[in-house]
Design a protein around this motif. Structure first.
Motif, mmCIF file in Angstrom:
data_model
loop_
_atom_site.group_PDB
_atom_site.id
_atom_site.type_symbol
_atom_site.label_atom_id
_atom_site.label_comp_id
_atom_site.label_asym_id
_atom_site.label_seq_id
_atom_site.Cartn_x
_atom_site.Cartn_y
_atom_site.Cartn_z
ATOM 1 N N GLU A 61 -1.991 -6.280 -1.944
ATOM 2 C CA GLU A 61 -2.642 -5.380 -0.990
ATOM 3 C C GLU A 61 -3.925 -4.817 -1.609
ATOM 4 N N ARG A 89 -1.320 2.016 1.985
ATOM 5 C CA ARG A 89 -1.286 2.884 3.151
ATOM 6 C C ARG A 89 0.054 3.639 3.213
ATOM 7 N N ASP A 102 -5.486 4.649 0.759
ATOM 8 C CA ASP A 102 -5.911 5.038 2.091
ATOM 9 C C ASP A 102 -5.957 6.569 2.183
ATOM 10 N N GLU A 117 -3.384 9.522 0.720
ATOM 11 C CA GLU A 117 -3.791 10.598 -0.172
ATOM 12 C C GLU A 117 -3.341 11.952 0.373
ATOM 13 N N VAL A 123 -5.554 -2.222 -0.062
ATOM 14 C CA VAL A 123 -5.504 -0.800 0.250
ATOM 15 C C VAL A 123 -4.039 -0.405 0.446
#
Length: 243
Positions: free
Chosen positions: A225, A229, A192, A196, A227
């Motif tokens: 998952e 986060r 995500d 980053e 993505v």
């Protein structure tokens, strides 16, 4: 890192020692293995010794070898890592931990190419290429008087300094995606943008090793998952009160 890769390409085919410096976790042994793999000794052994993990007497016996009965407990002969590396490569990690006496012995090996195992009179020839690594500048050890000037100049002819991860900018994300791709199976999760940004701001005191450990943690704990986060990551997470 472009300079590091350029040095790897130039130094891999040489025979001289290479001094690799950088903070803990920056990948010094990875660089040493790349120097070995890209050079003419690639098919021969790669042997590494952590000089800080052994006492002076044990380091001497491990490095140079010993004859049977050379000291108490030497129930059989040991060829030593210089011989074990054969025509390959020997990495001396944390070389600044070697005592001044062992530094002098190592200097002679590098200068003249021969050495004596403990308890033996017959000299043996050095056939391996020697690489050295340390996690602090050897100039500091020289200033403190704990590292020999002559050995420093002999090792420092070819040198590679690895920058800490916090100084490598977008490399952090490139490495993270590389670890996700290699460790995350056929369909690794994405990062995500908010995660980053958090990772780019993190100091990464453990350098590349810390980043890899975090990626491995996320893949194990948050398997499935698609993505990853900020809420998934331990990096920058709030510390629970009272802990």
């Amino acid at each position: 890192m472009q300079a590091v890769h350029a040095s790897l390409a130039r130094f891999a085919t040489r025979e001289e020692p290479v001094l690799i410096t950088g903070e803990t976790g920056t990948g010094k042994e990875v660089v040493a293995r790349q120097l070995h793999a890209r050079g003419p000794r690639a098919g021969r052994p790669f042997v590494a010794l952590n000089c800080a993990a052994l006492s002076e007497s044990l380091a001497e016996a491990e490095l140079f070898g010993h004859a049977r009965g050379a000291f108490t407990g030497a129930v059989k002969a040991n060829a030593g890592l210089l011989a074990e590396a054969d025509d390959g490569t020997l990495l001396l990690d944390e070389i600044d931990s070697l005592s001044p006496r062992l530094q002098g012995m190592l200097l002679r090996v590098i200068e003249y190419g021969d050495y004596h195992p403990l308890g033996e009179r017959r000299a043996r020839r050095l056939r391996a290429r020697v690489l050295a690594a340390c996690n602090r500048p050897l100039t500091q050890a020289r200033a403190e008087g704990s590292f020999r000037n002559d050995l420093y100049f002999r090792l420092h002819r070819l040198a590679i300094d690895l920058p800490p991860l916090r100084a490598r900018g977008e490399d952090i994300l490139l490495l993270a995606r590389h670890f996700l791709a290699t460790l995350g199976g056929p369909t690794p999760p994405a990062l995500d943008p908010a995660l980053e940004r958090r990772w780019l701001e993190h100091p990464w005191e453990g350098n590349v090793r810390e980043l890899r450990n975090e990626v491995e943690y996320l893949l194990m704990v948050h398997a499935g998952e698609t993505v990853l986060r900020p809420a998934h990551s331990r990096i920058g997470a709030a510390t629970p009160s009272g802990s």
